[in-house]
Design a protein around this motif. Structure first.
Motif, mmCIF file in Angstrom:
data_model
loop_
_atom_site.group_PDB
_atom_site.id
_atom_site.type_symbol
_atom_site.label_atom_id
_atom_site.label_comp_id
_atom_site.label_asym_id
_atom_site.label_seq_id
_atom_site.Cartn_x
_atom_site.Cartn_y
_atom_site.Cartn_z
ATOM 1 N N PHE A 5 0.819 -1.212 0.000
ATOM 2 C CA PHE A 5 0.000 0.000 0.000
ATOM 3 C C PHE A 5 0.852 1.261 0.000
ATOM 4 C CE2 PHE A 5 -4.468 -1.319 0.700
ATOM 5 C CZ PHE A 5 -5.069 -0.267 0.035
ATOM 6 N N LEU A 6 2.126 1.155 0.393
ATOM 7 C CA LEU A 6 3.026 2.305 0.284
ATOM 8 C C LEU A 6 3.103 2.754 -1.166
ATOM 9 C CD1 LEU A 6 5.203 4.139 1.685
ATOM 10 C CD2 LEU A 6 6.878 2.438 0.931
ATOM 11 N N GLY A 7 3.311 1.789 -2.066
ATOM 12 C CA GLY A 7 3.399 2.116 -3.483
ATOM 13 C C GLY A 7 2.073 2.558 -4.072
ATOM 14 N N ILE A 8 0.992 1.874 -3.670
ATOM 15 C CA ILE A 8 -0.327 2.271 -4.149
ATOM 16 C C ILE A 8 -0.607 3.725 -3.792
ATOM 17 C CG2 ILE A 8 -2.804 1.929 -3.738
ATOM 18 C CD1 ILE A 8 -2.252 -1.065 -3.637
ATOM 19 N N GLN A 9 -0.237 4.115 -2.567
ATOM 20 C CA GLN A 9 -0.509 5.484 -2.151
ATOM 21 C C GLN A 9 0.432 6.482 -2.810
ATOM 22 O OE1 GLN A 9 -3.286 5.989 -0.744
ATOM 23 N NE2 GLN A 9 -3.017 8.205 -0.909
ATOM 24 N N PHE A 10 1.647 6.059 -3.164
ATOM 25 C CA PHE A 10 2.496 6.928 -3.988
ATOM 26 C C PHE A 10 1.750 7.282 -5.275
ATOM 27 C CE2 PHE A 10 6.091 6.659 -1.316
ATOM 28 C CZ PHE A 10 7.126 7.420 -1.852
ATOM 29 N N GLY A 11 1.144 6.254 -5.890
ATOM 30 C CA GLY A 11 0.400 6.504 -7.115
ATOM 31 C C GLY A 11 -0.784 7.412 -6.900
ATOM 32 N N PHE A 12 -1.584 7.129 -5.870
ATOM 33 C CA PHE A 12 -2.769 7.948 -5.616
ATOM 34 C C PHE A 12 -2.408 9.373 -5.209
ATOM 35 C CE2 PHE A 12 -5.647 4.122 -4.936
ATOM 36 C CZ PHE A 12 -6.439 4.424 -6.035
ATOM 37 N N ALA A 13 -1.340 9.542 -4.401
ATOM 38 C CA ALA A 13 -0.960 10.878 -3.946
ATOM 39 C C ALA A 13 -0.451 11.737 -5.100
ATOM 40 C CB ALA A 13 0.100 10.781 -2.850
ATOM 41 N N LEU A 14 0.347 11.153 -5.965
ATOM 42 C CA LEU A 14 0.832 11.908 -7.124
ATOM 43 C C LEU A 14 -0.323 12.228 -8.068
ATOM 44 C CD1 LEU A 14 4.152 9.961 -7.741
ATOM 45 C CD2 LEU A 14 3.956 12.368 -7.072
ATOM 46 N N GLN A 15 -1.214 11.264 -8.252
ATOM 47 C CA GLN A 15 -2.399 11.485 -9.080
ATOM 48 C C GLN A 15 -3.276 12.583 -8.485
ATOM 49 O OE1 GLN A 15 -4.837 7.953 -10.206
ATOM 50 N NE2 GLN A 15 -6.452 8.929 -9.037
ATOM 51 N N GLY A 16 -3.599 12.446 -7.182
ATOM 52 C CA GLY A 16 -4.504 13.401 -6.548
ATOM 53 C C GLY A 16 -3.902 14.774 -6.360
ATOM 54 N N GLY A 17 -2.589 14.831 -6.122
ATOM 55 C CA GLY A 17 -1.963 16.114 -5.849
ATOM 56 C C GLY A 17 -1.543 16.887 -7.075
ATOM 57 N N LEU A 133 -1.736 3.489 8.249
ATOM 58 C CA LEU A 133 -0.447 4.051 8.656
ATOM 59 C C LEU A 133 0.526 4.053 7.475
ATOM 60 C CD1 LEU A 133 1.652 4.959 10.807
ATOM 61 C CD2 LEU A 133 1.987 2.536 11.333
ATOM 62 N N ILE A 134 0.577 2.951 6.757
ATOM 63 C CA ILE A 134 1.467 2.859 5.598
ATOM 64 C C ILE A 134 1.003 3.798 4.490
ATOM 65 C CG2 ILE A 134 2.301 1.293 3.795
ATOM 66 C CD1 ILE A 134 2.147 -0.946 5.923
ATOM 67 N N ILE A 135 -0.319 3.920 4.310
ATOM 68 C CA ILE A 135 -0.865 4.849 3.325
ATOM 69 C C ILE A 135 -0.452 6.280 3.668
ATOM 70 C CG2 ILE A 135 -3.009 5.887 2.475
ATOM 71 C CD1 ILE A 135 -4.280 3.089 2.741
ATOM 72 N N GLY A 136 -0.501 6.625 4.957
ATOM 73 C CA GLY A 136 -0.112 7.975 5.390
ATOM 74 C C GLY A 136 1.333 8.282 5.064
ATOM 75 N N ILE A 137 2.209 7.316 5.283
ATOM 76 C CA ILE A 137 3.625 7.502 4.943
ATOM 77 C C ILE A 137 3.772 7.779 3.448
ATOM 78 C CG2 ILE A 137 5.887 6.372 4.848
ATOM 79 C CD1 ILE A 137 4.989 4.735 7.325
ATOM 80 N N GLY A 138 3.083 6.964 2.636
ATOM 81 C CA GLY A 138 3.154 7.145 1.189
ATOM 82 C C GLY A 138 2.615 8.485 0.741
ATOM 83 N N THR A 139 1.494 8.913 1.339
ATOM 84 C CA THR A 139 0.901 10.196 0.969
ATOM 85 C C THR A 139 1.857 11.342 1.263
ATOM 86 O OG1 THR A 139 -1.320 9.370 1.428
ATOM 87 C CG2 THR A 139 -1.048 11.754 1.376
ATOM 88 N N SER A 181 7.372 -1.906 -3.997
ATOM 89 C CA SER A 181 6.699 -2.182 -2.724
ATOM 90 C C SER A 181 5.622 -3.257 -2.882
ATOM 91 C CB SER A 181 6.094 -0.901 -2.138
ATOM 92 O OG SER A 181 5.118 -0.363 -2.997
ATOM 93 N N ILE A 182 4.874 -3.221 -3.993
ATOM 94 C CA ILE A 182 3.884 -4.270 -4.236
ATOM 95 C C ILE A 182 4.573 -5.613 -4.453
ATOM 96 C CG2 ILE A 182 2.091 -5.095 -5.818
ATOM 97 C CD1 ILE A 182 1.209 -2.224 -6.205
ATOM 98 N N LEU A 183 5.701 -5.593 -5.161
ATOM 99 C CA LEU A 183 6.448 -6.832 -5.382
ATOM 100 C C LEU A 183 6.926 -7.407 -4.049
ATOM 101 C CD1 LEU A 183 7.533 -8.724 -7.587
ATOM 102 C CD2 LEU A 183 9.646 -7.365 -7.578
ATOM 103 N N TYR A 184 7.315 -6.541 -3.121
ATOM 104 C CA TYR A 184 7.749 -7.009 -1.797
ATOM 105 C C TYR A 184 6.626 -7.771 -1.094
ATOM 106 C CZ TYR A 184 9.336 -6.944 3.041
ATOM 107 O OH TYR A 184 9.685 -7.314 4.311
#
Length: 427
Positions: A5-17, A133-139, A181-184
């Motif tokens: 979810f760290l990587g998923i949120q990197f994607g969503f945060a860059l997309q949303g921001g 928590l992991i999503i927050g770090i990614g965001t 991160s998803i691969l991990y």
């Protein structure tokens, strides 16, 4: 099992921001930005229930049930994230957003189902909070990437109609983090086989065929638990608010707070970097709040409904305060309050839902539940935001943030609809 979810949120945060920034750079008018986002939720409306349904009926002795979907989504998301800021026209950027959002969702919903698969009811609040928590770090990290790129000397301005290199580098870093991160998670997480593998195989065989699958999805929609319907009302107002933020935070704050409107100017691009920094604050605070909730839920049972209601109220007032601030630094306070709501939105509804759903249908219901995320985004994109903020508050684009706050407060009150104790309290 939640690290991906760290990587998923990197994607969503860059997309949303930053997708709205890309749209503005490519010449989009402020009022047309929501409609440019519409393909993403429309696709999610179709993709998510199907992915959930298919993942419920997948089992491989080596790759498991959910992990094949993690990998497919990760590959497609990585490609889309890398190429999005290189869009040469608005329709290309909108198409990139469409592919990116759909691809991320292929991975995301099975991640939700995985937590419910592996944890007993008494640990689900804790499990979803750790995921948050992991999503927050990614965001937080991803939202600050363009600003960081500027700090190390990568230009944050470019010719009119060209996305700055700082944004391109940020999206490239996000693509690498998303995939790795998803691969991990795929490589380090084991999945439990169905409790009765023979019955599982018979059920899967009986539901073969496209039309049979579609019929079953619609049957599940018609027969969704009562709690899910009530949570849908909460989700509608919650995600309407956040879609409004993703669509309009950059134009609203750069114009209202920084008085910058020329998208090729240094003032605008510095302001847009700052907006990303402020958006990072809501990710950082959601991480801290999730950490607090993780500690609490690991020790005592909580009232999920009450926690969610108070959190949404906090975020709603944070959005409304943006209109009244006098100094840019105060945006950190506003978005810190939004972060409290965000942490709760990403954990409490899923904990409440998973306690009332048949474990064998967890994937499809997590996918169907996402309809209550994408429907408000579709409503917002086709004119709901533009119509409502102008009707209720005024013509200035900053009123979109007031609309977002009002919507979150309505979402908070909607929690009063939920009375099922199995949903509202830890088991």
């Amino acid at each position: 099992m939640s690290f991906g979810f760290l990587g998923i949120q990197f994607g969503f945060a860059l997309q949303g921001g930053f997708m709205s920034r890309i749209f503005q750079t490519l010449g989009a008018e402020k009022d047309t930005i929501p409609i440019l986002w519409i393909a993403a939720p429309l696709t999610g409306l179709i993709v998510q229930p199907i992915v959930g349904y298919l993942s419920d009926r997948t089992w491989h002795h080596k790759f498991g049930r959910r992990r094949p979907f993690f990998l497919i989504g990760a590959i497609l998301s990585t490609i889309a994230l890398f190429f999005a800021p290189y869009s040469s026209a608005l329709w290309v950027a909108a198409g990139s957003l469409w592919i990116l959002d759909a691809s991320i969702n292929i991975s995301m919903e099975p991640f939700r189902a995985l937590v419910a698969d592996k944890l007993p009811d008494s640990q689900r609040s804790y499990g979803f909070v750790v995921q948050t928590l992991i999503i927050g770090i990614g965001t937080w990290i991803a939202s600050n990437l363009p600003w960081f790129m500027t700090q190390i000397g990568i230009p944050n301005t470019a010719a009119p109609g060209v996305v700055p290199d700082s944004v391109k580098f940020a999206f490239a870093v996000g693509a690498v983090v998303l995939f790795s991160s998803i691969l991990y998670t795929i490589l380090t997480t084991e999945e439990y086989p169905p409790s009765d593998l023979e019955a599982f195989e018979k059920e899967k065989e009986a539901s073969k065929g496209f039309f049979t699958g579609v019929q079953e999805i619609f049957k599940n929609i018609a027969g969704m638990p009562e709690v899910m319907k009530k949570l849908g009302v909460v989700q509608f107002f919650s995600w309407f608010a956040f879609f409004t933020m993703w669509s309009f935070a950059t134009p609203a704050i750069t114009e209202h707070v920084f008085k910058a409107t020329d998208t090729s100017s240094e003032a605008y691009n510095n302001a847009a970097d700052s907006v990303g920094n402020y958006l990072g604050t809501y990710g950082l605070v959601s991480m801290v709040f999730a950490l607090i909730l993780a500690f609490i839920t690991s020790k005592v049972k909580i009232n999920r409904k009450l926690v969610h209601m108070l959190s949404l109220f906090t975020g709603g007032f944070g959005f409304i305060m943006i209109f009244f601030i006098s100094e840019p630094w105060m945006l950190h306070i506003c978005f810190a309050m939004v972060g409290v709501a965000w942490a709760s939105i990403l954990s409490m509804p899923y904990a409440m839902l998973s306690s009332t759903v048949n474990p064998n249908q967890m994937g499809v219901y997590m996918g169907i539940f996402n309809m209550f995320i994408v429907i408000p985004q579709i409503v917002a994109a086709v004119g709901g935001i533009n119509f409502m903020y102008k009707l209720l508050f005024g013509e200035e684009v900053i009123f979109t943030m007031v609309l977002a706050g009002s919507s979150l407060i309505l979402a908070g009150f909607s929690n009063l609809l939920i009375t099922d104790r199995a949903a509202t309290h830890d088991g």
